[in-house]
Design a protein around this motif. Structure first.
Motif, PDB file in Angstrom:
ATOM      1  N   ALA A  46      22.750  23.963  26.056  1.00 11.48           N
ATOM      2  CA  ALA A  46      22.812  25.095  25.311  1.00 11.48           C
ATOM      3  C   ALA A  46      21.236  25.871  25.542  1.00 11.48           C
ATOM      4  O   ALA A  46      20.969  26.743  25.477  1.00 11.48           O
ATOM      5  CB  ALA A  46      22.846  24.768  23.842  1.00 11.48           C
ATOM      6  N   HIS A  47      20.316  24.558  25.683  1.00 10.16           N
ATOM      7  CA  HIS A  47      19.020  25.191  25.867  1.00 10.16           C
ATOM      8  C   HIS A  47      18.746  25.839  27.231  1.00 10.16           C
ATOM      9  O   HIS A  47      17.834  26.761  27.193  1.00 10.16           O
ATOM     10  CB  HIS A  47      18.093  23.999  25.822  1.00 10.16           C
ATOM     11  CG  HIS A  47      16.684  24.361  25.974  1.00 10.16           C
ATOM     12  ND1 HIS A  47      15.848  24.782  25.207  1.00 10.16           N
ATOM     13  CD2 HIS A  47      15.699  24.000  26.992  1.00 10.16           C
ATOM     14  CE1 HIS A  47      14.629  25.135  25.498  1.00 10.16           C
ATOM     15  NE2 HIS A  47      14.713  24.468  26.875  1.00 10.16           N
ATOM     16  N   ARG A  48      19.482  25.483  28.050  1.00  8.56           N
ATOM     17  CA  ARG A  48      19.295  26.212  29.317  1.00  8.56           C
ATOM     18  C   ARG A  48      19.967  27.702  29.497  1.00  8.56           C
ATOM     19  O   ARG A  48      19.747  28.137  30.458  1.00  8.56           O
ATOM     20  CB  ARG A  48      20.085  25.432  30.450  1.00  8.56           C
ATOM     21  CG  ARG A  48      19.398  24.181  30.930  1.00  8.56           C
ATOM     22  CD  ARG A  48      20.006  23.334  32.085  1.00  8.56           C
ATOM     23  NE  ARG A  48      19.493  21.931  32.336  1.00  8.56           N
ATOM     24  CZ  ARG A  48      20.240  21.029  32.193  1.00  8.56           C
ATOM     25  NH1 ARG A  48      21.558  21.060  32.101  1.00  8.56           N
ATOM     26  NH2 ARG A  48      19.666  19.763  32.288  1.00  8.56           N
ATOM     27  N   GLU A  49      20.802  27.913  28.319  1.00  4.58           N
ATOM     28  CA  GLU A  49      21.349  29.303  28.613  1.00  4.58           C
ATOM     29  C   GLU A  49      20.277  30.312  28.555  1.00  4.58           C
ATOM     30  O   GLU A  49      19.288  30.013  27.876  1.00  4.58           O
ATOM     31  CB  GLU A  49      22.264  29.414  27.478  1.00  4.58           C
ATOM     32  CG  GLU A  49      23.412  28.686  27.532  1.00  4.58           C
ATOM     33  CD  GLU A  49      24.199  28.817  26.451  1.00  4.58           C
ATOM     34  OE1 GLU A  49      24.188  29.885  25.601  1.00  4.58           O
ATOM     35  OE2 GLU A  49      25.395  28.200  26.229  1.00  4.58           O
ATOM     36  N   GLU A  50      20.538  31.376  29.325  1.00  6.25           N
ATOM     37  CA  GLU A  50      19.528  32.364  29.301  1.00  6.25           C
ATOM     38  C   GLU A  50      19.351  33.231  28.376  1.00  6.25           C
ATOM     39  O   GLU A  50      20.123  33.437  27.597  1.00  6.25           O
ATOM     40  CB  GLU A  50      19.581  33.131  30.722  1.00  6.25           C
ATOM     41  CG  GLU A  50      19.351  32.739  32.014  1.00  6.25           C
ATOM     42  CD  GLU A  50      18.013  32.270  32.100  1.00  6.25           C
ATOM     43  OE1 GLU A  50      17.149  32.989  31.633  1.00  6.25           O
ATOM     44  OE2 GLU A  50      17.727  31.193  32.772  1.00  6.25           O
TER      45      GLU A  50
ATOM     46  N   ARG B 121      35.220  31.069  26.082  1.00  3.30           N
ATOM     47  CA  ARG B 121      34.093  30.447  26.525  1.00  3.30           C
ATOM     48  C   ARG B 121      32.848  30.963  25.748  1.00  3.30           C
ATOM     49  O   ARG B 121      31.883  30.074  25.429  1.00  3.30           O
ATOM     50  CB  ARG B 121      33.798  30.282  28.090  1.00  3.30           C
ATOM     51  CG  ARG B 121      33.080  29.334  28.657  1.00  3.30           C
ATOM     52  CD  ARG B 121      32.976  29.514  30.351  1.00  3.30           C
ATOM     53  NE  ARG B 121      31.911  28.735  30.691  1.00  3.30           N
ATOM     54  CZ  ARG B 121      32.215  27.546  31.167  1.00  3.30           C
ATOM     55  NH1 ARG B 121      33.057  27.094  30.992  1.00  3.30           N
ATOM     56  NH2 ARG B 121      30.896  26.719  31.773  1.00  3.30           N
ATOM     57  N   GLN B 122      32.807  31.953  25.752  1.00  7.51           N
ATOM     58  CA  GLN B 122      31.632  32.626  25.089  1.00  7.51           C
ATOM     59  C   GLN B 122      31.601  32.402  23.745  1.00  7.51           C
ATOM     60  O   GLN B 122      30.463  31.856  23.284  1.00  7.51           O
ATOM     61  CB  GLN B 122      31.773  34.459  25.047  1.00  7.51           C
ATOM     62  CG  GLN B 122      31.623  35.099  26.396  1.00  7.51           C
ATOM     63  CD  GLN B 122      31.572  36.568  26.131  1.00  7.51           C
ATOM     64  OE1 GLN B 122      31.951  37.036  24.993  1.00  7.51           O
ATOM     65  NE2 GLN B 122      31.296  36.968  27.348  1.00  7.51           N
ATOM     66  N   ILE B 123      32.703  32.088  22.982  1.00 11.87           N
ATOM     67  CA  ILE B 123      32.768  31.519  21.595  1.00 11.87           C
ATOM     68  C   ILE B 123      32.297  29.938  21.646  1.00 11.87           C
ATOM     69  O   ILE B 123      31.299  29.846  20.691  1.00 11.87           O
ATOM     70  CB  ILE B 123      33.963  31.539  20.977  1.00 11.87           C
ATOM     71  CG1 ILE B 123      34.465  33.024  20.724  1.00 11.87           C
ATOM     72  CG2 ILE B 123      34.180  30.575  19.740  1.00 11.87           C
ATOM     73  CD1 ILE B 123      36.005  33.277  20.177  1.00 11.87           C
ATOM     74  N   ARG B 128      27.799  26.184  20.379  1.00 12.18           N
ATOM     75  CA  ARG B 128      26.877  25.523  21.018  1.00 12.18           C
ATOM     76  C   ARG B 128      25.212  25.764  20.712  1.00 12.18           C
ATOM     77  O   ARG B 128      24.768  24.869  20.229  1.00 12.18           O
ATOM     78  CB  ARG B 128      26.929  25.294  22.466  1.00 12.18           C
ATOM     79  CG  ARG B 128      26.385  23.951  23.004  1.00 12.18           C
ATOM     80  CD  ARG B 128      26.741  23.699  24.392  1.00 12.18           C
ATOM     81  NE  ARG B 128      26.902  24.662  25.263  1.00 12.18           N
ATOM     82  CZ  ARG B 128      27.054  24.598  26.538  1.00 12.18           C
ATOM     83  NH1 ARG B 128      27.763  23.439  27.049  1.00 12.18           N
ATOM     84  NH2 ARG B 128      26.896  25.600  27.411  1.00 12.18           N
ATOM     85  N   ARG B 129      25.058  27.034  20.887  1.00  7.07           N
ATOM     86  CA  ARG B 129      23.924  27.696  20.458  1.00  7.07           C
ATOM     87  C   ARG B 129      23.222  27.581  19.101  1.00  7.07           C
ATOM     88  O   ARG B 129      22.297  27.271  18.580  1.00  7.07           O
ATOM     89  CB  ARG B 129      23.646  28.861  21.127  1.00  7.07           C
ATOM     90  CG  ARG B 129      23.599  29.223  22.408  1.00  7.07           C
ATOM     91  CD  ARG B 129      23.011  30.492  22.522  1.00  7.07           C
ATOM     92  NE  ARG B 129      23.817  31.873  22.241  1.00  7.07           N
ATOM     93  CZ  ARG B 129      25.045  32.329  22.851  1.00  7.07           C
ATOM     94  NH1 ARG B 129      24.964  31.949  23.886  1.00  7.07           N
ATOM     95  NH2 ARG B 129      25.565  33.126  22.288  1.00  7.07           N
ATOM     96  N   SER B 135      20.641  22.049  14.452  1.00  7.67           N
ATOM     97  CA  SER B 135      20.155  20.417  14.338  1.00  7.67           C
ATOM     98  C   SER B 135      18.634  20.305  14.671  1.00  7.67           C
ATOM     99  O   SER B 135      18.067  19.403  14.004  1.00  7.67           O
ATOM    100  CB  SER B 135      21.063  19.798  15.709  1.00  7.67           C
ATOM    101  OG  SER B 135      20.650  20.467  16.808  1.00  7.67           O
ATOM    102  N   LEU B 136      18.205  21.268  15.306  1.00  9.80           N
ATOM    103  CA  LEU B 136      16.563  21.474  15.337  1.00  9.80           C
ATOM    104  C   LEU B 136      16.109  21.853  13.844  1.00  9.80           C
ATOM    105  O   LEU B 136      15.059  20.977  13.669  1.00  9.80           O
ATOM    106  CB  LEU B 136      16.147  22.522  16.411  1.00  9.80           C
ATOM    107  CG  LEU B 136      16.299  22.158  17.993  1.00  9.80           C
ATOM    108  CD1 LEU B 136      15.898  23.107  18.795  1.00  9.80           C
ATOM    109  CD2 LEU B 136      15.727  20.819  18.340  1.00  9.80           C
TER     110      LEU B 136
END
Lengths: 165, 194
Positions: A46-50, B121-123, B128-129, B135-136
């Motif tokens: 997820a972090h690697r996503e642009e 996949r976009q969803i 995930r983001r 979580s952070l």
């Protein structure tokens, strides 16, 4: 050490020999370790996503405009400092020059020759109350004639000598 | 994971880069922009993970690069641009959080680009983001910084310790706690969804 305590050790360093040894014997901790690995990988992806390029462009533009503004103000400041320095410098220098100036010698054209002659213009009139004569010297009017170097300029004035009374 | 860091650090030492820095130090803004381009992802993404909002992350990035411009000579002497940038980014993010403890809620903003045209996949990526951001957010400030630098940015424990200004033992402890918390959060999140 219970499994809960092992979890932090596993999370800290899964390659630690003690951890590896415990994982070989403990199914629960093995599940935790693999789950942890998956979670980290998942978050890493997820972090690697642009991020949208516009986000970077905006930062670049803001940085650039701040630097350009600072440079412009820098020039203004520099010009101000130079101007202030010049004014200060000129002031100090002129003050120093006044102090250092040699004594001024004024060359004044020579004064015209003056020939002073005085002649009695008229006899002083005797006031009636002095007519009988007195020991005191009386005031007399005197015509003073000053001849200058210029024959066209002659100065006359009438003066009066002081009497004793 | 170490690729990003390795690439950035390898570039630090090239002659070309030295020339660019020299030009930037002399006031060449184009040269400085080239430096910004090289490190903008490192700074912006790290800041985004630490503060949780793109707008704040952009503010932090801007300040980081302005400081870099002022300290180019010093940073060049250190020969470690990446390390300096991480350190300053983390410090500025901490400053921002101290000034504004109530951070803006993390949203799955339009700033994030998905390279995939598949809607499903976009969803998934969007989720995930969101999970990453959430979580952070549950972590303490120092734990978050340690986790972001070590696990997401791929720095070594030593580099993280230098960036955070603490001992390696402290970093290990923070990372360990942070990983456990994140693992529990992610597990709970998906369990609740099932």
């Amino acid at each position: 050490m219970n499994c809960r305590e092992w979890e932090e050790r596993i999370a800290g360093d899964p390659e630690d020999p003690g951890v590896v040894s415990h994982l070989a014997d403990c199914a629960g901790c093995s599940v935790f370790a693999s789950g942890l690995r998956e979670t980290i990988e998942w978050l890493r992806d997820a972090h690697r996503e642009e991020i949208a390029p516009g986000a970077y462009t905006a930062v670049r533009a803001r940085v650039r405009s701040r630097l350009e503004a600072r440079r412009r103000w820098g020039w203004v400041w520099a010009a101000g400092v130079v101007a202030a320095g010049l004014v200060l410098g000129v002031g100090v220098r002129s003050k120093m020059r006044v102090e250092e100036l040699p004594a001024v010698v004024l060359r004044v054209p020579g004064a015209p020759e003056v020939k002073v002659s005085a002649e009695r213009r008229m006899p002083a009139r005797k006031p009636a109350w002095r007519a009988g004569g007195s020991l005191h010297r009386k005031a007399e009017e005197v015509l003073v004639k000053i001849e200058t170097g210029d024959p066209d300029v002659v100065i006359y004035w009438i003066a009066e000598t002081k009497g004793d009374y | 994971m170490g690729t990003l860091t390795f690439t950035a650090m390898a570039l630090d030492g090239t002659d070309d880069f030295s020339r660019t820095i020299e030009a930037a130090r002399k006031g060449d803004l184009d040269a400085f922009e080239a430096i910004v381009r090289r490190y903008e992802r490192l700074v912006l993404v790290t800041a985004l993970r630490l503060v949780g909002s793109l707008l704040d992350a952009q503010d932090v990035s801007q300040e980081v690069f302005l400081r870099l411009y002022r300290n180019l000579g010093k940073v060049e002497a250190e020969r470690n641009f990446s390390g300096w940038l991480y350190r300053v980014t983390v410090n500025l993010c901490h400053d921002l959080r101290r000034r504004r403890p109530e951070m803006v809620a993390v949203e799955d903003g339009p700033e994030l680009v998905s390279g995939d045209a598949d809607p499903q996949r976009q969803i998934t990526e969007a989720e995930r983001r969101r999970v990453l951001a959430m979580s952070l957010r549950i972590l303490a400030e120092k734990e978050r910084a340690a986790l972001v630098l070590r696990d997401l940015e791929g720095l070594s424990t030593e580099e993280v310790a230098r960036a955070l200004g603490c001992s390696e033992a402290t970093v290990r402890s923070q990372i360990s706690k942070a990983r456990v918390k994140v693992r529990e959060f992610v597990e709970r999140y998906f369990r609740r969804r099932e």
